[in-house]
Motif scaffolding. Structure first.
Motif, PDB file in Angstrom:
ATOM      1  N   TYR A  24       0.809  -1.225   0.000  1.00 15.93           N
ATOM      2  CA  TYR A  24       0.000   0.000   0.000  1.00 15.93           C
ATOM      3  C   TYR A  24       0.850   1.287   0.000  1.00 15.93           C
ATOM      4  O   TYR A  24       0.648   2.174  -0.833  1.00 15.93           O
ATOM      5  CB  TYR A  24      -0.960  -0.014   1.206  1.00 15.93           C
ATOM      6  CG  TYR A  24      -1.653   1.306   1.406  1.00 15.93           C
ATOM      7  CD1 TYR A  24      -2.756   1.660   0.626  1.00 15.93           C
ATOM      8  CD2 TYR A  24      -1.189   2.223   2.344  1.00 15.93           C
ATOM      9  CE1 TYR A  24      -3.366   2.891   0.786  1.00 15.93           C
ATOM     10  CE2 TYR A  24      -1.806   3.453   2.504  1.00 15.93           C
ATOM     11  CZ  TYR A  24      -2.885   3.784   1.733  1.00 15.93           C
ATOM     12  OH  TYR A  24      -3.486   5.007   1.882  1.00 15.93           O
ATOM     13  N   ASP A  25       1.826   1.369   0.898  1.00 11.56           N
ATOM     14  CA  ASP A  25       2.557   2.635   1.048  1.00 11.56           C
ATOM     15  C   ASP A  25       3.444   2.933  -0.164  1.00 11.56           C
ATOM     16  O   ASP A  25       3.480   4.070  -0.630  1.00 11.56           O
ATOM     17  CB  ASP A  25       3.353   2.636   2.359  1.00 11.56           C
ATOM     18  CG  ASP A  25       2.427   2.793   3.556  1.00 11.56           C
ATOM     19  OD1 ASP A  25       1.833   3.877   3.700  1.00 11.56           O
ATOM     20  OD2 ASP A  25       2.267   1.838   4.322  1.00 11.56           O
ATOM     21  N   ASN A  28       1.225   3.988  -3.141  1.00 13.19           N
ATOM     22  CA  ASN A  28       0.739   5.353  -2.931  1.00 13.19           C
ATOM     23  C   ASN A  28       1.737   6.394  -3.395  1.00 13.19           C
ATOM     24  O   ASN A  28       1.396   7.358  -4.070  1.00 13.19           O
ATOM     25  CB  ASN A  28       0.572   5.588  -1.429  1.00 13.19           C
ATOM     26  CG  ASN A  28      -0.853   5.654  -1.060  1.00 13.19           C
ATOM     27  OD1 ASN A  28      -1.718   5.488  -1.904  1.00 13.19           O
ATOM     28  ND2 ASN A  28      -1.112   5.893   0.197  1.00 13.19           N
ATOM     29  N   ASP A  29       2.993   6.177  -2.974  1.00 14.32           N
ATOM     30  CA  ASP A  29       4.065   7.116  -3.306  1.00 14.32           C
ATOM     31  C   ASP A  29       4.232   7.220  -4.822  1.00 14.32           C
ATOM     32  O   ASP A  29       4.370   8.310  -5.371  1.00 14.32           O
ATOM     33  CB  ASP A  29       5.383   6.612  -2.700  1.00 14.32           C
ATOM     34  CG  ASP A  29       5.878   7.526  -1.605  1.00 14.32           C
ATOM     35  OD1 ASP A  29       5.133   8.445  -1.238  1.00 14.32           O
ATOM     36  OD2 ASP A  29       7.004   7.300  -1.134  1.00 14.32           O
ATOM     37  N   ASP A  36       1.728  12.669  -1.949  1.00 16.15           N
ATOM     38  CA  ASP A  36       1.066  12.270  -0.696  1.00 16.15           C
ATOM     39  C   ASP A  36       1.834  12.764   0.533  1.00 16.15           C
ATOM     40  O   ASP A  36       1.242  13.066   1.555  1.00 16.15           O
ATOM     41  CB  ASP A  36       0.818  10.759  -0.653  1.00 16.15           C
ATOM     42  CG  ASP A  36       2.099   9.949  -0.725  1.00 16.15           C
ATOM     43  OD1 ASP A  36       3.006  10.347  -1.476  1.00 16.15           O
ATOM     44  OD2 ASP A  36       2.184   8.926  -0.024  1.00 16.15           O
ATOM     45  N   ARG A  37       3.159  12.902   0.403  1.00 15.50           N
ATOM     46  CA  ARG A  37       3.942  13.388   1.559  1.00 15.50           C
ATOM     47  C   ARG A  37       3.573  14.842   1.891  1.00 15.50           C
ATOM     48  O   ARG A  37       3.446  15.210   3.047  1.00 15.50           O
ATOM     49  CB  ARG A  37       5.435  13.297   1.277  1.00 15.50           C
ATOM     50  CG  ARG A  37       5.910  11.863   1.275  1.00 15.50           C
ATOM     51  CD  ARG A  37       7.200  11.703   0.531  1.00 15.50           C
ATOM     52  NE  ARG A  37       7.414  10.301   0.254  1.00 15.50           N
ATOM     53  CZ  ARG A  37       8.335   9.562   0.850  1.00 15.50           C
ATOM     54  NH1 ARG A  37       9.146  10.090   1.730  1.00 15.50           N
ATOM     55  NH2 ARG A  37       8.463   8.280   0.563  1.00 15.50           N
ATOM     56  N   ARG A  40       0.128  14.900   3.514  1.00 15.31           N
ATOM     57  CA  ARG A  40       0.151  14.459   4.920  1.00 15.31           C
ATOM     58  C   ARG A  40       0.679  15.566   5.829  1.00 15.31           C
ATOM     59  O   ARG A  40       0.178  15.764   6.933  1.00 15.31           O
ATOM     60  CB  ARG A  40       1.009  13.204   5.064  1.00 15.31           C
ATOM     61  CG  ARG A  40       0.389  11.996   4.385  1.00 15.31           C
ATOM     62  CD  ARG A  40       1.166  10.740   4.655  1.00 15.31           C
ATOM     63  NE  ARG A  40       0.718   9.649   3.799  1.00 15.31           N
ATOM     64  CZ  ARG A  40      -0.453   9.058   3.891  1.00 15.31           C
ATOM     65  NH1 ARG A  40      -1.320   9.450   4.804  1.00 15.31           N
ATOM     66  NH2 ARG A  40      -0.777   8.075   3.064  1.00 15.31           N
ATOM     67  N   THR A  62      -2.381   1.480   7.327  1.00 11.92           N
ATOM     68  CA  THR A  62      -1.108   0.984   7.878  1.00 11.92           C
ATOM     69  C   THR A  62      -0.513   1.977   8.887  1.00 11.92           C
ATOM     70  O   THR A  62       0.603   1.777   9.351  1.00 11.92           O
ATOM     71  CB  THR A  62      -0.096   0.754   6.749  1.00 11.92           C
ATOM     72  OG1 THR A  62       0.109   2.014   6.078  1.00 11.92           O
ATOM     73  CG2 THR A  62      -0.601  -0.262   5.729  1.00 11.92           C
ATOM     74  N   THR A  64       0.280   5.188   8.340  1.00 13.25           N
ATOM     75  CA  THR A  64       1.142   6.256   7.780  1.00 13.25           C
ATOM     76  C   THR A  64       0.565   7.636   8.096  1.00 13.25           C
ATOM     77  O   THR A  64       1.314   8.584   8.346  1.00 13.25           O
ATOM     78  CB  THR A  64       1.289   6.070   6.255  1.00 13.25           C
ATOM     79  OG1 THR A  64       1.702   4.731   6.039  1.00 13.25           O
ATOM     80  CG2 THR A  64       2.303   7.010   5.646  1.00 13.25           C
ATOM     81  N   SER A  65      -0.785   7.735   8.091  1.00 14.40           N
ATOM     82  CA  SER A  65      -1.399   9.034   8.383  1.00 14.40           C
ATOM     83  C   SER A  65      -1.348   9.371   9.871  1.00 14.40           C
ATOM     84  O   SER A  65      -1.503  10.526  10.255  1.00 14.40           O
ATOM     85  CB  SER A  65      -2.852   9.070   7.879  1.00 14.40           C
ATOM     86  OG  SER A  65      -3.581   7.943   8.325  1.00 14.40           O
ATOM     87  N   ARG A  92       4.801  -2.391  11.323  1.00 14.00           N
ATOM     88  CA  ARG A  92       5.610  -1.182  11.066  1.00 14.00           C
ATOM     89  C   ARG A  92       5.820  -0.353  12.321  1.00 14.00           C
ATOM     90  O   ARG A  92       6.889   0.181  12.554  1.00 14.00           O
ATOM     91  CB  ARG A  92       4.881  -0.275  10.042  1.00 14.00           C
ATOM     92  CG  ARG A  92       4.933  -0.735   8.618  1.00 14.00           C
ATOM     93  CD  ARG A  92       4.220   0.284   7.718  1.00 14.00           C
ATOM     94  NE  ARG A  92       4.809   1.593   7.813  1.00 14.00           N
ATOM     95  CZ  ARG A  92       4.177   2.694   8.236  1.00 14.00           C
ATOM     96  NH1 ARG A  92       2.917   2.648   8.622  1.00 14.00           N
ATOM     97  NH2 ARG A  92       4.785   3.845   8.274  1.00 14.00           N
TER      98      ARG A  92
END
Ligand SMILES: C[S@@+](CC[C@H](N)C(=O)[O-])C[C@H]1O[C@@H](n2cnc3c(N)ncnc32)[C@H](O)[C@@H]1O
Length: 230
Positions: A24-25, A28-29, A36-37, A40, A62, A64-65, A92
């Protein structure tokens, strides 16, 4: 894409995210071209949480947010209904309190958070109005809401280019990077079907939130909607 995915049946949405969780991560990138960075960082700035406040990050996936708050030692509860996403998140970030929860029936007491935030989740919820009322219930009086979601580019020419990217370029790229390329066809379709900024603001207000407004990011590809609880 199956009809079930378009219907956003919770069981199908959760299992779709289970299948993409491992990659997923990274996906996304790649698909957001690193944007996305920036999005966020904008969410964290807009939420402006301070030590002592309690943040619910619903549809945290996951985590990340959620991690920017954990990194600042602000109490954050990452919650999600995809057990696959939660499993990757716990691996993670074992320091975060990942919780299984459905946005439409939160397992939290009334008025138990200062902030409820949701990044790239509301679009996937079967009934966003029900979820928004649940967020209001678990938020303290004077607390705030921050919804980060894909939206509609404001400039017409940019909107056309972006829609072409979504519908034509994104699926082949997803085919190479994701474990479930169909889910990225769903991504494109669900972004196209999602209400634009003003309409979403009215849905949030109708759920009982006050002082509702929004900020566009990347020309409106993403919008941050905010509200407060009286
Ligand atoms: C695109 S991911 C976003 C994850 C994370 N917030 C981020 O920014 O990376 C969307 C997440 O929403 C979750 N989700 C969708 N509907 C939900 C619901 N009704 N309740 C809880 N989680 C939900 C999915 O399981 C998925 O993990």
């Amino acid at each position: 894409m199956s009809r079930a995915q378009l219907d956003k049946k919770p069981v199908d949405v959760a299992s779709m995210f289970d299948t993409v969780a491992e990659k997923y991560d990274v996906t996304n990138d790649v698909l957001s071209l690193g944007q996305d960075r920036l999005w966020r960082r904008a969410v964290v700035k807009a939420v402006d949480a301070t030590p002592g406040e309690r943040v619910l990050d619903i549809a945290a996936g996951t985590g990340t947010s959620s991690e920017p708050w954990a990194d600042q030692e602000i109490e954050v509860v990452p919650a999600d209904f995809s057990l696959g996403m939660l499993r990757v998140g716990r691996r993670r970030r074992p320091d975060m309190a990942f919780t299984a929860a459905d946005a439409m029936r939160l397992p939290f007491a009334d008025e138990s958070f200062d902030v409820v935030t949701m990044s790239f989740g509301l679009r996937n919820v079967a009934d966003p109005a029900t979820a928004l009322r649940e967020f209001l219930r678990v938020t303290k009086s004077g607390g705030r809401l921050l919804v980060c979601e894909f939206s509609q580019p404001v400039n017409k020419a940019f909107r056309t280019v972006y829609t072409n990217y979504l519908m034509r370029a994104l699926p082949p790229v997803a085919r190479r990077t994701s474990s479930n390329p169909d889910s990225y066809v769903y991504l494109a379709e669900s972004i196209r079907a999602w209400p634009p900024q003003g309409e979403l603001a009215r849905i949030i207000e109708a759920a009982g939130w006050q002082q509702v407004g929004w900020t566009n990011l990347t020309g409106g590809i993403v919008a941050l909607h905010h509200g407060t609880k009286r």
